[in-house]
Write a protein that holds these residues in place. Structure first.
Motif, PDB file in Angstrom:
ATOM      1  N   LYS A  39       0.832  -1.198   0.000  1.00 28.65           N
ATOM      2  CA  LYS A  39       0.000   0.000   0.000  1.00 28.65           C
ATOM      3  C   LYS A  39       0.869   1.251   0.000  1.00 28.65           C
ATOM      4  N   ALA A  40       0.232   2.398  -0.174  1.00 28.57           N
ATOM      5  CA  ALA A  40       0.949   3.670  -0.201  1.00 28.57           C
ATOM      6  C   ALA A  40       1.476   4.016   1.188  1.00 28.57           C
ATOM      7  N   SER A  41       2.648   4.603   1.217  1.00 31.96           N
ATOM      8  CA  SER A  41       3.247   5.092   2.453  1.00 31.96           C
ATOM      9  C   SER A  41       3.571   6.567   2.271  1.00 31.96           C
ATOM     10  N   LYS A  42       3.448   7.336   3.338  1.00 34.32           N
ATOM     11  CA  LYS A  42       3.803   8.751   3.266  1.00 34.32           C
ATOM     12  C   LYS A  42       5.322   8.866   3.200  1.00 34.32           C
ATOM     13  N   LEU A  43       5.821   9.613   2.216  1.00 33.01           N
ATOM     14  CA  LEU A  43       7.247   9.872   2.061  1.00 33.01           C
ATOM     15  C   LEU A  43       7.519  11.348   2.334  1.00 33.01           C
ATOM     16  N   LEU A  44       8.552  11.624   3.100  1.00 24.82           N
ATOM     17  CA  LEU A  44       9.023  12.992   3.299  1.00 24.82           C
ATOM     18  C   LEU A  44      10.347  13.132   2.577  1.00 24.82           C
ATOM     19  N   LEU A  45      10.436  14.114   1.693  1.00 24.10           N
ATOM     20  CA  LEU A  45      11.665  14.405   0.969  1.00 24.10           C
ATOM     21  C   LEU A  45      12.288  15.622   1.636  1.00 24.10           C
ATOM     22  N   ASN A  57      -0.592  22.668  -7.870  1.00 25.48           N
ATOM     23  CA  ASN A  57      -0.486  21.551  -8.808  1.00 25.48           C
ATOM     24  C   ASN A  57       0.889  21.472  -9.460  1.00 25.48           C
ATOM     25  N   ASP A  58       1.724  22.510  -9.267  1.00 21.99           N
ATOM     26  CA  ASP A  58       3.063  22.510  -9.870  1.00 21.99           C
ATOM     27  C   ASP A  58       4.026  21.574  -9.169  1.00 21.99           C
ATOM     28  N   ILE A  59       3.805  21.287  -7.901  1.00 27.12           N
ATOM     29  CA  ILE A  59       4.756  20.467  -7.152  1.00 27.12           C
ATOM     30  C   ILE A  59       4.415  18.996  -7.354  1.00 27.12           C
ATOM     31  N   LYS A  60       5.425  18.257  -7.869  1.00 26.78           N
ATOM     32  CA  LYS A  60       5.231  16.849  -8.216  1.00 26.78           C
ATOM     33  C   LYS A  60       6.480  16.053  -7.865  1.00 26.78           C
ATOM     34  N   VAL A  61       6.305  14.761  -7.754  1.00 22.31           N
ATOM     35  CA  VAL A  61       7.421  13.839  -7.533  1.00 22.31           C
ATOM     36  C   VAL A  61       7.394  12.789  -8.634  1.00 22.31           C
ATOM     37  N   VAL A  79       4.728  10.000 -12.375  1.00 18.12           N
ATOM     38  CA  VAL A  79       4.692  11.275 -11.662  1.00 18.12           C
ATOM     39  C   VAL A  79       3.445  11.313 -10.780  1.00 18.12           C
ATOM     40  N   VAL A  80       3.643  11.724  -9.512  1.00 14.83           N
ATOM     41  CA  VAL A  80       2.542  11.807  -8.555  1.00 14.83           C
ATOM     42  C   VAL A  80       2.524  13.198  -7.915  1.00 14.83           C
ATOM     43  N   PRO A  81       1.364  13.640  -7.418  1.00 12.76           N
ATOM     44  CA  PRO A  81       1.305  14.945  -6.758  1.00 12.76           C
ATOM     45  C   PRO A  81       2.075  14.943  -5.446  1.00 12.76           C
ATOM     46  N   ALA A  82       2.527  16.128  -5.053  1.00 15.12           N
ATOM     47  CA  ALA A  82       3.263  16.289  -3.801  1.00 15.12           C
ATOM     48  C   ALA A  82       2.758  17.546  -3.101  1.00 15.12           C
ATOM     49  N   THR A  83       3.179  17.723  -1.858  1.00 16.56           N
ATOM     50  CA  THR A  83       2.758  18.854  -1.043  1.00 16.56           C
ATOM     51  C   THR A  83       3.974  19.552  -0.453  1.00 16.56           C
ATOM     52  N   ILE A  85       5.742  21.354   2.374  1.00 16.31           N
ATOM     53  CA  ILE A  85       5.603  21.430   3.829  1.00 16.31           C
ATOM     54  C   ILE A  85       6.310  22.682   4.338  1.00 16.31           C
ATOM     55  N   ASP A  86       7.586  22.797   4.020  1.00 10.99           N
ATOM     56  CA  ASP A  86       8.362  23.991   4.353  1.00 10.99           C
ATOM     57  C   ASP A  86       9.567  24.038   3.421  1.00 10.99           C
ATOM     58  N   LYS A  87      10.438  25.017   3.611  1.00  7.21           N
ATOM     59  CA  LYS A  87      11.558  25.206   2.675  1.00  7.21           C
ATOM     60  C   LYS A  87      12.517  24.022   2.620  1.00  7.21           C
ATOM     61  N   ASN A  88      12.390  23.095   3.581  1.00  7.01           N
ATOM     62  CA  ASN A  88      13.267  21.926   3.609  1.00  7.01           C
ATOM     63  C   ASN A  88      12.539  20.600   3.465  1.00  7.01           C
ATOM     64  N   THR A  89      11.209  20.627   3.261  1.00  5.94           N
ATOM     65  CA  THR A  89      10.458  19.373   3.244  1.00  5.94           C
ATOM     66  C   THR A  89       9.307  19.413   2.245  1.00  5.94           C
ATOM     67  N   VAL A  90       9.200  18.324   1.486  1.00  8.01           N
ATOM     68  CA  VAL A  90       8.091  18.083   0.572  1.00  8.01           C
ATOM     69  C   VAL A  90       7.563  16.696   0.917  1.00  8.01           C
ATOM     70  N   SER A  91       6.252  16.505   0.864  1.00  5.60           N
ATOM     71  CA  SER A  91       5.705  15.172   1.142  1.00  5.60           C
ATOM     72  C   SER A  91       4.938  14.649  -0.063  1.00  5.60           C
ATOM     73  N   THR A  92       4.915  13.344  -0.178  1.00  6.37           N
ATOM     74  CA  THR A  92       4.152  12.654  -1.212  1.00  6.37           C
ATOM     75  C   THR A  92       3.835  11.264  -0.684  1.00  6.37           C
ATOM     76  N   ASN A  93       3.183  10.467  -1.492  1.00  4.53           N
ATOM     77  CA  ASN A  93       2.915   9.084  -1.124  1.00  4.53           C
ATOM     78  C   ASN A  93       3.585   8.150  -2.111  1.00  4.53           C
ATOM     79  N   SER A  94       4.191   7.089  -1.588  1.00  4.51           N
ATOM     80  CA  SER A  94       4.693   6.047  -2.475  1.00  4.51           C
ATOM     81  C   SER A  94       3.484   5.349  -3.083  1.00  4.51           C
TER      82      SER A  94
END
Length: 173
Positions: A39-45, A57-61, A79-83, A85-94
């Motif tokens: 299943k999908a897992s939350k990923l923090l980049l 909608n511009d932020i993608k992984v 390519v999947v959507p991402a969010t 979070i702050d200047k050092n973190t983006v989140s998405t789902n695997s």
């Protein structure tokens, strides 16, 4: 580096010799680096250079591998959507591992490194190659107790069978 000079009348500019530089976003860590295969897992980049885009909608992984582009559910690139979070973190789902394949329709295997690359605008993705891996879901066999008295804080030990990727065990230690 670009020089910055300011003018209030369009004729007379400052002569401060200040410069301004641009840098591309950069990923230094993907967390967690082990995700479940089913299943999908939350990923923090984690990294630097991330900005909050004007259009969410511009932020993608994009998911890639050492073998190149991956397809997800038959679509390439993956390519999947991402969010932001702050200047050092983006989140998405695997995605579930069964959704990913190599271009020649070979499935992704347990222990294959998968890269998550981010873009904040357009289709210019990072190329940092920081991997995460899928692992086989553990099998829970039995708890050490069927029940415990209320509020006695008795430990419960659950027997499990973990299936670590054979080729990459040393990378997780």
């Amino acid at each position: 580096m670009l020089p910055i000079e300011i003018s209030f009348n369009g004729v007379d500019f400052t002569n401060s010799k200040l410069t301004y530089g641009y840098f591309d976003p950069f990923i230094i860590r993907v967390q967690p680096n082990l995700v479940t295969q089913t299943k999908a897992s939350k990923l923090l980049l984690h990294g630097f250079g991330f900005i909050d885009p004007d259009n969410v909608n511009d932020i993608k992984v994009k998911f890639t591998s050492p073998k190149g582009e991956l397809t997800c559910n038959g679509k390439s690139p993956c390519v999947v959507p991402a969010t932001y979070i702050d200047k050092n973190t983006v989140s998405t789902n695997s995605l579930p591992m069964s959704s990913l394949a190599y271009p020649e329709d070979k499935p992704v295997q347990i222990g294959d490194p998968i890269f998550a690359e981010v873009t904040l605008v357009g289709n210019l993705f990072t190329d940092n190659k920081i991997p995460f891996y899928y692992h086989e879901d553990p099998v829970y066999t039995k708890p050490s107790r069927d029940s415990v008295p209320n509020n006695l804080q008795q430990p419960i030990i659950i027997d499990t069978d973990f299936h670590w990727p054979v080729n990459n065990v040393d990378q997780f230690e």
